[in-house]
Design a protein around this motif. Structure first.
Motif, PDB file in Angstrom:
ATOM      1  N   LEU A 140      24.686 -87.302  -1.049  1.00 17.15           N
ATOM      2  CA  LEU A 140      25.410 -86.053  -1.182  1.00 17.15           C
ATOM      3  C   LEU A 140      26.697 -86.175  -0.927  1.00 17.15           C
ATOM      4  CD1 LEU A 140      23.416 -82.612  -0.808  1.00 17.15           C
ATOM      5  CD2 LEU A 140      23.857 -84.248  -3.184  1.00 17.15           C
ATOM      6  N   LEU A 141      26.721 -87.393  -0.206  1.00 18.35           N
ATOM      7  CA  LEU A 141      28.633 -87.067   0.881  1.00 18.35           C
ATOM      8  C   LEU A 141      28.630 -88.574  -0.446  1.00 18.35           C
ATOM      9  CD1 LEU A 141      31.107 -86.680   1.900  1.00 18.35           C
ATOM     10  CD2 LEU A 141      29.650 -88.196   3.814  1.00 18.35           C
ATOM     11  N   ALA A 142      28.304 -89.636  -0.158  1.00 16.60           N
ATOM     12  CA  ALA A 142      28.627 -90.775  -0.438  1.00 16.60           C
ATOM     13  C   ALA A 142      28.753 -90.375  -2.563  1.00 16.60           C
ATOM     14  CB  ALA A 142      27.023 -92.174  -0.128  1.00 16.60           C
ATOM     15  N   GLU A 143      28.216 -90.035  -2.836  1.00 13.79           N
ATOM     16  CA  GLU A 143      27.936 -89.366  -4.232  1.00 13.79           C
ATOM     17  C   GLU A 143      29.297 -88.508  -5.137  1.00 13.79           C
ATOM     18  OE1 GLU A 143      24.447 -88.751  -5.962  1.00 13.79           O
ATOM     19  OE2 GLU A 143      23.995 -90.006  -6.281  1.00 13.79           O
ATOM     20  N   ARG A 144      29.868 -88.398  -3.607  1.00  8.78           N
ATOM     21  CA  ARG A 144      31.264 -87.283  -3.705  1.00  8.78           C
ATOM     22  C   ARG A 144      30.768 -85.337  -4.381  1.00  8.78           C
ATOM     23  NH1 ARG A 144      35.212 -89.938  -0.856  1.00  8.78           N
ATOM     24  NH2 ARG A 144      34.446 -92.225  -0.958  1.00  8.78           N
ATOM     25  N   MET A 185      30.393 -82.992  -2.506  1.00 13.65           N
ATOM     26  CA  MET A 185      31.683 -82.828  -1.696  1.00 13.65           C
ATOM     27  C   MET A 185      31.218 -80.965  -1.406  1.00 13.65           C
ATOM     28  SD  MET A 185      32.489 -85.473  -0.230  1.00 13.65           S
ATOM     29  CE  MET A 185      33.255 -85.107   1.626  1.00 13.65           C
ATOM     30  N   THR A 186      31.270 -80.125  -2.135  1.00 13.39           N
ATOM     31  CA  THR A 186      30.825 -78.968  -2.340  1.00 13.39           C
ATOM     32  C   THR A 186      29.723 -78.124  -1.866  1.00 13.39           C
ATOM     33  OG1 THR A 186      32.549 -78.192  -3.848  1.00 13.39           O
ATOM     34  CG2 THR A 186      31.229 -76.258  -2.700  1.00 13.39           C
ATOM     35  N   ILE A 187      28.540 -79.559  -2.452  1.00 15.35           N
ATOM     36  CA  ILE A 187      27.379 -79.196  -2.268  1.00 15.35           C
ATOM     37  C   ILE A 187      26.039 -79.856  -0.754  1.00 15.35           C
ATOM     38  CG2 ILE A 187      24.550 -79.801  -2.944  1.00 15.35           C
ATOM     39  CD1 ILE A 187      26.113 -79.821  -6.009  1.00 15.35           C
ATOM     40  N   PHE A 188      27.543 -80.691  -0.553  1.00 15.86           N
ATOM     41  CA  PHE A 188      27.201 -81.887   0.645  1.00 15.86           C
ATOM     42  C   PHE A 188      27.468 -80.600   2.235  1.00 15.86           C
ATOM     43  CE2 PHE A 188      29.627 -83.627   4.124  1.00 15.86           C
ATOM     44  CZ  PHE A 188      28.916 -84.225   4.752  1.00 15.86           C
ATOM     45  N   LYS A 189      28.593 -80.019   1.692  1.00 12.27           N
ATOM     46  CA  LYS A 189      28.627 -79.442   3.316  1.00 12.27           C
ATOM     47  C   LYS A 189      28.562 -78.190   3.482  1.00 12.27           C
ATOM     48  CE  LYS A 189      33.517 -80.675   3.337  1.00 12.27           C
ATOM     49  NZ  LYS A 189      35.218 -80.135   3.255  1.00 12.27           N
TER      50      LYS A 189
END
Length: 321
Positions: free
Chosen positions: A115-119, A121-125
Motif C-alpha cells: 500500500l505504501l509503495a503504491e502511495r 497513504m491514507t489506507i496504508f496509515k
C-alpha cells in the motif's frame, strides 16, 4: 523478540536474499548497503564480500531455510531493508513478496508495504496503525480507564483539553528521592520539553512505558535514540513486535510520519548513519532480556519511588553495551 543466529550456510542464503531485495531497482543505495553489512557482521556473523554476492531466487532461498522462526526473521529483515531509505519502489516490494510467498510467510506488514509503495497513504496509515503499538495503547487505555478515560486521553494528547488532577499526580513525582524512577521520568520530560500525562499534548498513561523505556535504557530522543528505544521495546514485546520497529523506521528512515499526534518531524536514511544499525540490533537484543512485557499494562506506579538502578535490576535491564 530475540534475534536468531543462523548457521553459516543459512546466513549466507539470507544475506544474498536481502541483497537481492536491496538491489531490486539497480545498485544498492549507500544506506541499504550499510544496513546489510551491519546485519552480516552483527547478526549473521559471516565473512562475505557483499559486493560480489550473487543474487538468489526465492525457491533457492526457501530450500535452504527450513526453520519457521528463521524464515520470519529474514522476512522482517527484508521489510526493514525495503523501508530503510525512503519509500520503496514497487519492484522492491515485489521482491519481498516473492521471497515471503516462497517460504510461506504471511505478515500483515507486507500488505501495508505494498500500500505504501503504491502511495495509498491514507489506507496504508490506517491499516498499519490498527495493527501497531498505537492500537495496543488505546486498547489498554480503554480496559484500564474505561470509555471516558480513553476519550479524555485522546483529547489531551491532541491538545484539545487537559486533566489537571491527573497531571498533578505525575508532577508529584518530582518530589521523589533523587534517582528514583518517577523523578527521573519527570526530569527527562523537563529536559526535552515534553508534557506529562494530563497536560495538553501529554501521552495516554497506557503508553507511558515508551518514555519510561527511554529512561530505563538511557536512550535519547533524537532519531537515533527513538529507533533504539523502539528496538529495545520490540525485544520484550509479546504481540506483533515488528510493528514497533517498523513504526520508528518509517518515521526516521523512510520519511513517513506515522504519529497519532500533531508532530510532523521525519528524517530519511537514519539507518545508514555509521554504527546506527549496530545500535538498533544491540537495543533489540538488550530488550529481549527484560523479564516482562512493559507495554502490556505494566504497573510502573509500583516502582516509581524505587531507585532507577533497582528498577533495572528487577526488570533485568542489562547495562548497555
Amino acid at each position: 523478540m530475540r534475534l536468531l543466529r543462523p548457521d553459516p550456510a543459512a546466513a549466507l542464503l539470507g544475506l544474498r536474499a536481502m541483497k537481492t531485495v536491496a538491489s531490486a531497482t539497480g545498485a544498492m543505495s549507500p544506506v541499504r548497503r550499510t544496513l546489510l553489512d551491519a546485519a552480516r557482521r552483527v547478526i549473521l556473523k559471516i565473512d562475505a564480500d557483499i559486493d560480489t554476492l550473487a543474487p538468489i531466487t526465492p525457491a533457492e532461498f526457501a530450500a535452504g531455510i527450513p526453520s519457521p522462526e528463521l524464515r520470519e526473521q529474514f522476512t522482517h529483515g527484508m521489510l526493514v531493508m525495503a523501508l530503510s531509505d525512503g519509500v520503496p519502489a514497487r519492484e522492491m516490494v515485489a521482491e519481498v513478496e516473492a521471497f515471503a510467498k516462497a517460504i510461506g510467510a504471511s505478515t500483515p506488514a507486507l500488505t501495508d508495504l505494498r500500500l505504501l509503495a503504491e502511495r495509498h497513504m491514507t489506507i496504508f496509515k490506517i491499516d498499519f496503525l490498527r495493527r501497531s503499538q498505537i492500537a495496543d495503547i488505546m486498547k489498554n487505555q480503554l480496559e484500564q480507564k474505561g470509555p471516558l478515560g480513553l476519550a479524555k486521553a485522546v483529547l489531551t494528547m491532541r491538545g484539545v483539553m487537559e486533566d489537571p488532577a491527573l497531571a498533578a499526580r505525575y508532577r508529584a513525582w518530582k518530589d521523589l528521592p533523587e534517582g528514583a524512577l518517577g523523578r527521573s521520568l519527570v526530569e527527562f520530560y523537563a529536559r526535552n520539553g515534553f508534557s506529562l500525562p494530563g497536560e495538553r499534548k501529554g501521552f495516554p498513561e497506557a503508553g507511558l512505558y515508551h518514555d519510561l523505556c527511554h529512561v530505563l535504557g538511557g536512550y535519547g530522543t533524537d532519531p537515533e535514540g527513538e529507533v533504539q528505544v523502539a528496538a529495545f521495546t520490540a525485544g520484550f514485546k509479546q504481540k506483533t513486535p515488528i510493528f514497533i520497529v517498523l513504526f520508528a523506521v518509517l518515521i526516521f528512515s523512510t520519511g513517513v510520519n506515522m504519529r497519532p499526534t500533531n508532530e510532523d518531524f521525519t528524517t530519511v536514511g537514519v539507518l545508514g548513519k555509521p554504527g546506527m544499525a549496530e545500535r538498533m540490533f544491540a537495543a533489540m537484543e538488550r530488550g529481549s532480556h527484560v523479564n516482562q512485557d512493559l507495554s502490556d499494562k505494566w504497573d510502573y506506579w509500583a516502582m516509581a519511588a524505587l531507585p532507577l538502578d533497582e528498577v533495572r535490576r528487577r526488570l533485568n535491564v542489562i547495562p548497555a553495551g
